[in-house]
Design a protein around this motif. Structure first.
Motif, PDB file in Angstrom:
ATOM      1  N   VAL A  32       0.859  -1.180   0.000  1.00 17.36           N
ATOM      2  CA  VAL A  32       0.000   0.000   0.000  1.00 17.36           C
ATOM      3  C   VAL A  32       0.899   1.234   0.000  1.00 17.36           C
ATOM      4  O   VAL A  32       1.782   1.362   0.849  1.00 17.36           O
ATOM      5  CB  VAL A  32      -0.911   0.024   1.243  1.00 17.36           C
ATOM      6  CG1 VAL A  32      -1.866   1.218   1.181  1.00 17.36           C
ATOM      7  CG2 VAL A  32      -1.684  -1.283   1.363  1.00 17.36           C
ATOM      8  N   ILE A  33       0.682   2.126  -0.948  1.00 17.28           N
ATOM      9  CA  ILE A  33       1.525   3.322  -1.046  1.00 17.28           C
ATOM     10  C   ILE A  33       0.679   4.550  -0.765  1.00 17.28           C
ATOM     11  O   ILE A  33      -0.441   4.685  -1.296  1.00 17.28           O
ATOM     12  CB  ILE A  33       2.188   3.416  -2.431  1.00 17.28           C
ATOM     13  CG1 ILE A  33       3.000   2.133  -2.689  1.00 17.28           C
ATOM     14  CG2 ILE A  33       3.083   4.646  -2.516  1.00 17.28           C
ATOM     15  CD1 ILE A  33       3.701   2.078  -4.011  1.00 17.28           C
ATOM     16  N   THR A  34       1.201   5.423   0.078  1.00 15.55           N
ATOM     17  CA  THR A  34       0.442   6.610   0.460  1.00 15.55           C
ATOM     18  C   THR A  34       1.340   7.837   0.436  1.00 15.55           C
ATOM     19  O   THR A  34       2.558   7.748   0.617  1.00 15.55           O
ATOM     20  CB  THR A  34      -0.195   6.435   1.857  1.00 15.55           C
ATOM     21  OG1 THR A  34      -1.105   7.508   2.114  1.00 15.55           O
ATOM     22  CG2 THR A  34       0.851   6.376   2.949  1.00 15.55           C
ATOM     23  N   MET A  83       4.044   4.852  -8.481  1.00 19.79           N
ATOM     24  CA  MET A  83       4.758   3.700  -7.937  1.00 19.79           C
ATOM     25  C   MET A  83       3.834   2.500  -7.796  1.00 19.79           C
ATOM     26  O   MET A  83       4.191   1.373  -8.148  1.00 19.79           O
ATOM     27  CB  MET A  83       5.352   4.045  -6.569  1.00 19.79           C
ATOM     28  CG  MET A  83       6.635   4.839  -6.604  1.00 19.79           C
ATOM     29  SD  MET A  83       7.244   5.184  -4.917  1.00 19.79           S
ATOM     30  CE  MET A  83       7.437   3.498  -4.283  1.00 19.79           C
ATOM     31  N   ALA A  84       2.640   2.748  -7.266  1.00 16.71           N
ATOM     32  CA  ALA A  84       1.680   1.657  -7.075  1.00 16.71           C
ATOM     33  C   ALA A  84       1.302   1.037  -8.406  1.00 16.71           C
ATOM     34  O   ALA A  84       1.201  -0.196  -8.534  1.00 16.71           O
ATOM     35  CB  ALA A  84       0.432   2.170  -6.353  1.00 16.71           C
ATOM     36  N   ALA A  85       1.094   1.876  -9.415  1.00 10.60           N
ATOM     37  CA  ALA A  85       0.725   1.371 -10.739  1.00 10.60           C
ATOM     38  C   ALA A  85       1.846   0.540 -11.341  1.00 10.60           C
ATOM     39  O   ALA A  85       1.619  -0.514 -11.939  1.00 10.60           O
ATOM     40  CB  ALA A  85       0.363   2.535 -11.657  1.00 10.60           C
ATOM     41  N   THR A  86       3.094   1.015 -11.186  1.00 11.32           N
ATOM     42  CA  THR A  86       4.235   0.286 -11.736  1.00 11.32           C
ATOM     43  C   THR A  86       4.425  -1.045 -11.029  1.00 11.32           C
ATOM     44  O   THR A  86       4.652  -2.077 -11.670  1.00 11.32           O
ATOM     45  CB  THR A  86       5.522   1.130 -11.623  1.00 11.32           C
ATOM     46  OG1 THR A  86       5.344   2.345 -12.349  1.00 11.32           O
ATOM     47  CG2 THR A  86       6.715   0.380 -12.197  1.00 11.32           C
ATOM     48  N   MET A  87       4.332  -1.043  -9.722  1.00 14.35           N
ATOM     49  CA  MET A  87       4.475  -2.292  -8.980  1.00 14.35           C
ATOM     50  C   MET A  87       3.375  -3.282  -9.337  1.00 14.35           C
ATOM     51  O   MET A  87       3.632  -4.474  -9.562  1.00 14.35           O
ATOM     52  CB  MET A  87       4.466  -2.015  -7.472  1.00 14.35           C
ATOM     53  CG  MET A  87       5.735  -1.394  -6.952  1.00 14.35           C
ATOM     54  SD  MET A  87       5.742  -1.309  -5.133  1.00 14.35           S
ATOM     55  CE  MET A  87       7.360  -0.584  -4.848  1.00 14.35           C
ATOM     56  N   ALA A  88       2.144  -2.801  -9.411  1.00 15.85           N
ATOM     57  CA  ALA A  88       1.027  -3.692  -9.717  1.00 15.85           C
ATOM     58  C   ALA A  88       1.184  -4.345 -11.076  1.00 15.85           C
ATOM     59  O   ALA A  88       0.814  -5.505 -11.270  1.00 15.85           O
ATOM     60  CB  ALA A  88      -0.285  -2.910  -9.648  1.00 15.85           C
ATOM     61  N   SER A  89       1.756  -3.603 -12.030  1.00 10.23           N
ATOM     62  CA  SER A  89       1.880  -4.132 -13.391  1.00 10.23           C
ATOM     63  C   SER A  89       3.104  -5.011 -13.574  1.00 10.23           C
ATOM     64  O   SER A  89       3.279  -5.623 -14.621  1.00 10.23           O
ATOM     65  CB  SER A  89       1.912  -2.997 -14.407  1.00 10.23           C
ATOM     66  OG  SER A  89       3.117  -2.254 -14.291  1.00 10.23           O
TER      67      SER A  89
END
Length: 324
Positions: free
Chosen positions: A45-47, A59-65
């Motif tokens: 979880v990134i906040t 960052m969250a989008a890159t990690m998820a993909s």
């Protein structure tokens, strides 16, 4: 040089230098953060608030993909109920250049009660956020590119680059493959290039133009015209590939006279054509066609393990599917 252009170049130079400053900080703390995320049974979880929040969302989008289940949590929404998205199995990466962002600090007590692990990405390792984190990642920069030293510029660029380093380190540790990447990107040309196989789009069955090696050029021309692919695969009595005959071969033959139409296709066919198997990626077929010397080709016979012709692929099929 115009002062405006000089200033723009200075901005790029300062931001590039800010990224270079982070290289020595890919250290034990970085490794511990990566290991914590790898061992995480939940999600990452990134906040972050403001510009840091925008970097966190990327960052969250890159990690998820790239194989790390991740999502962005807005800290202002978190204190109004969205903290319910976080579990004790999660790792929270909190971004704040100052490390004193109120909205981020306000959710720390709840995150601790929930039991989530906390990684602080901060510009000030002595800040309140850093002191309340399990792991501190120092992404501070010497100077903002903003001439006033106020607008987040070098600091956000550095955090973004550091986030990419984390995502791709995780990708490497997970042995994440192009096929897995494609599963998360099924839309658009990227997904088509990574997922679409020759077998998905080749012409097969009644659509596959095949003629026996004893066929005359005239008879082959009728098949080429009927199937509309500009070529036929020539096969032996067992269905194995002998060659390929194209409408271009026939046009060139007609320059010598029409009598050659009664000859066997084996006299003018290409006897060692390029070919492909149905399990290969469509993008690989495109490369094979385009890299042919002395000039690109437009058709590829598709064969099985025994070299039997089971289909034909045309360049227009790749164009239609968006692979080109």
């Amino acid at each position: 040089m115009d002062a405006m252009l000089q200033h723009a170049q200075d901005v790029l130079r300062l931001e590039a230098e800010a990224i270079l400053e982070l290289i020595p900080r890919v250290d034990d703390n970085f490794a511990q953060a990566i290991q914590m995320i790898l061992e995480c049974e939940g999600r990452t979880v990134i906040t972050g608030m403001g510009k840091s929040g925008l970097i966190g969302a990327k960052m969250a989008a890159t990690m998820a993909s790239t194989g790390t289940p991740s999502f962005f949590l807005h800290p202002a929404e978190a204190i109004h109920g969205d903290l319910g998205m976080v579990t004790c199995h999660d790792v929270v990466i909190a971004l704040s250049n100052s490390g004193e962002t109120g909205e981020v600090l306000n959710i720390l007590p709840s995150l601790r009660r929930i039991g989530a692990k906390i990684i602080a990405m901060v510009g000030n390792p002595a800040s309140t956020l850093a002191k309340n984190a399990d792991i501190i990642l120092n992404v501070g920069v010497s100077k903002e590119a903003c001439p006033l030293g106020l607008a987040p510029t070098s600091s956000t660029t550095a955090a973004l680059a550091y986030g990419d380093a984390m995502a791709l380190a995780l990708l490497s540790k997970r042995n994440f493959t192009a096929s897995q990447f494609a599963i998360f990107h099924p839309g658009g040309s990227l997904g088509r290039k990574l997922l679409l196989t020759v077998g998905n789009i080749m012409h097969k069955g009644d659509e596959n133009p095949i003629v026996p090696e004893k066929t005359t050029v005239q008879e082959a021309l009728f098949v080429i015209t009927d199937k509309g692919l500009g070529a036929v695969s020539v096969v032996d009595e067992n269905g194995k590939m002998c060659g390929v005959l194209t409408d271009g071969d026939i046009r060139r033959g007609l320059r010598k006279g029409v009598e050659f139409l009664s000859h066997s296709v084996t006299e003018i066919m290409t006897k060692a054509p390029k070919y492909i198997t149905e399990d290969k990626l469509a993008a690989q077929a495109l490369h094979l066609m385009e890299s042919n010397k002395p000039k690109p080709i437009t058709v590829l016979p598709v064969v099985d393990a025994e070299m039997k012709v089971i289909g034909l692929l045309h360049m227009t099929d790749l164009v239609r599917q968006g692979v080109v």
